[in-house]
Design a protein around this motif. Structure first.
Motif, PDB file in Angstrom:
ATOM      1  N   ILE A 172       0.853  -1.188   0.000  1.00 16.99           N
ATOM      2  CA  ILE A 172       0.000   0.000   0.000  1.00 16.99           C
ATOM      3  C   ILE A 172       0.890   1.241   0.000  1.00 16.99           C
ATOM      4  N   ARG A 173       0.469   2.248  -0.748  1.00 19.05           N
ATOM      5  CA  ARG A 173       1.257   3.480  -0.827  1.00 19.05           C
ATOM      6  C   ARG A 173       0.347   4.694  -0.591  1.00 19.05           C
ATOM      7  N   PHE A 174       0.718   5.532   0.387  1.00 19.59           N
ATOM      8  CA  PHE A 174      -0.027   6.749   0.698  1.00 19.59           C
ATOM      9  C   PHE A 174       0.698   7.954   0.103  1.00 19.59           C
ATOM     10  N   GLY A 175      -0.043   8.786  -0.608  1.00 19.96           N
ATOM     11  CA  GLY A 175       0.536   9.983  -1.192  1.00 19.96           C
ATOM     12  C   GLY A 175       0.407  11.183  -0.272  1.00 19.96           C
ATOM     13  N   ALA A 176       1.019  12.279  -0.673  1.00 17.32           N
ATOM     14  CA  ALA A 176       0.969  13.518   0.112  1.00 17.32           C
ATOM     15  C   ALA A 176      -0.453  14.086   0.122  1.00 17.32           C
ATOM     16  N   PRO A 177      -0.863  14.692   1.245  1.00 19.87           N
ATOM     17  CA  PRO A 177      -2.201  15.291   1.322  1.00 19.87           C
ATOM     18  C   PRO A 177      -2.408  16.343   0.236  1.00 19.87           C
ATOM     19  N   MET A 178      -3.593  16.343  -0.336  1.00 26.07           N
ATOM     20  CA  MET A 178      -3.957  17.298  -1.381  1.00 26.07           C
ATOM     21  C   MET A 178      -4.955  18.297  -0.801  1.00 26.07           C
ATOM     22  N   HIS A 179      -4.683  19.576  -0.998  1.00 29.90           N
ATOM     23  CA  HIS A 179      -5.538  20.622  -0.438  1.00 29.90           C
ATOM     24  C   HIS A 179      -6.217  21.395  -1.568  1.00 29.90           C
ATOM     25  N   PHE A 180      -7.493  21.695  -1.379  1.00 27.65           N
ATOM     26  CA  PHE A 180      -8.269  22.337  -2.432  1.00 27.65           C
ATOM     27  C   PHE A 180      -8.914  23.638  -1.961  1.00 27.65           C
ATOM     28  N   GLY A 181      -8.250  24.300  -1.004  1.00 31.88           N
ATOM     29  CA  GLY A 181      -8.756  25.566  -0.493  1.00 31.88           C
ATOM     30  C   GLY A 181      -8.883  26.631  -1.569  1.00 31.88           C
TER      31      GLY A 181
END
Length: 225
Positions: A172-181
């Motif tokens: 399993i691979r988790f990516g960097a958080p994506m922000h949509f502000g």
């Protein structure tokens, strides 16, 4: 309570011993506060292995059929999904799907983690399919970051239709958080919701290394019948 019993006492230790999860980027999951874990969907076991490696509780939506089965198998399946905090969703859309998203919104507003599969259903052939915009609406309404999660080999471990999984190391691979502000106030704008969804799917493509197909998975399944 049943969730934590399954994770740490009943199933969790056994699954960790047998499948020895290999996880990358787990630090990208926030230790506190709301976040949306958006994953590709290769296998029934995705909803078991991904929450297993995350320390915090992850609440998923699950197709309504899992909650309406008959007989002993149906009861066991329903009990498992209810016990692990899954929310039933009618994938035919309309008010039922909106109700499921509203429930996940409450999960996020309570400062917790919501899990979602933007494709809406399992991939029929391992490729990554066009995402539905529910994940974008959830991100816009909650303001929560989206953490892309790539399930790398669960379709090999437990292919569709197979009850007994293969004894392999799950990856399993988790990516960097994506922000949509930057899109604040644009809820309901279909172009914005599509842009956000496509951005998330691009990250899943990069993380998973899977071929992307710009068609909904459900449509692809029907074409294969």
């Amino acid at each position: 309570m049943f969730y934590w019993l399954l994770k740490y006492i009943v199933l969790g230790p056994l699954l960790r011993l047998i499948f020895r999860p290999q996880v990358e980027g787990l630090r990208n999951v926030p230790s506190t506060g709301p976040a949306i874990l958006a994953g590709n969907h290769l296998s029934f076991s995705d909803s078991i292995f991904m929450p297993l490696v995350v320390k915090r509780r992850v609440t998923f939506v699950a197709k309504a059929e899992y909650f309406t089965g008959k007989g002993l198998k149906g009861w066991l399946t329903k009990s498992f999904f209810l016990g692990t905090g899954c929310i039933p969703v009618d994938r035919t859309g309309g008010d039922a799907a909106r109700a499921a998203l509203d429930t996940q919104l409450r999960v996020l507003r309570s400062g917790n983690l919501a899990g979602i599969y933007p494709e809406g259903t399992r991939s029929p052939d391992g490729r990554l399919y066009r995402g539905k915009t529910g994940v974008a609406r959830l991100a816009l309404e909650s303001g929560a970051p989206v953490v892309p999660v790539a399930m790398l080999n669960t379709d090999v471990i437990q292919p569709t239709g197979k009850l007994i999984p293969k004894l392999m190391r799950v990856k399993i691979r988790f990516g960097a958080p994506m922000h949509f502000g930057r899109y604040a106030g644009r809820l309901g704008d279909r172009l914005v919701e599509r842009a956000i969804t496509d951005e998330i799917m691009f990250e899943l493509m990069e993380l998973s290394g899977r071929e992307y197909v710009d068609v909904y998975a459900q449509k692809a399944k029907l074409a294969m019948v």
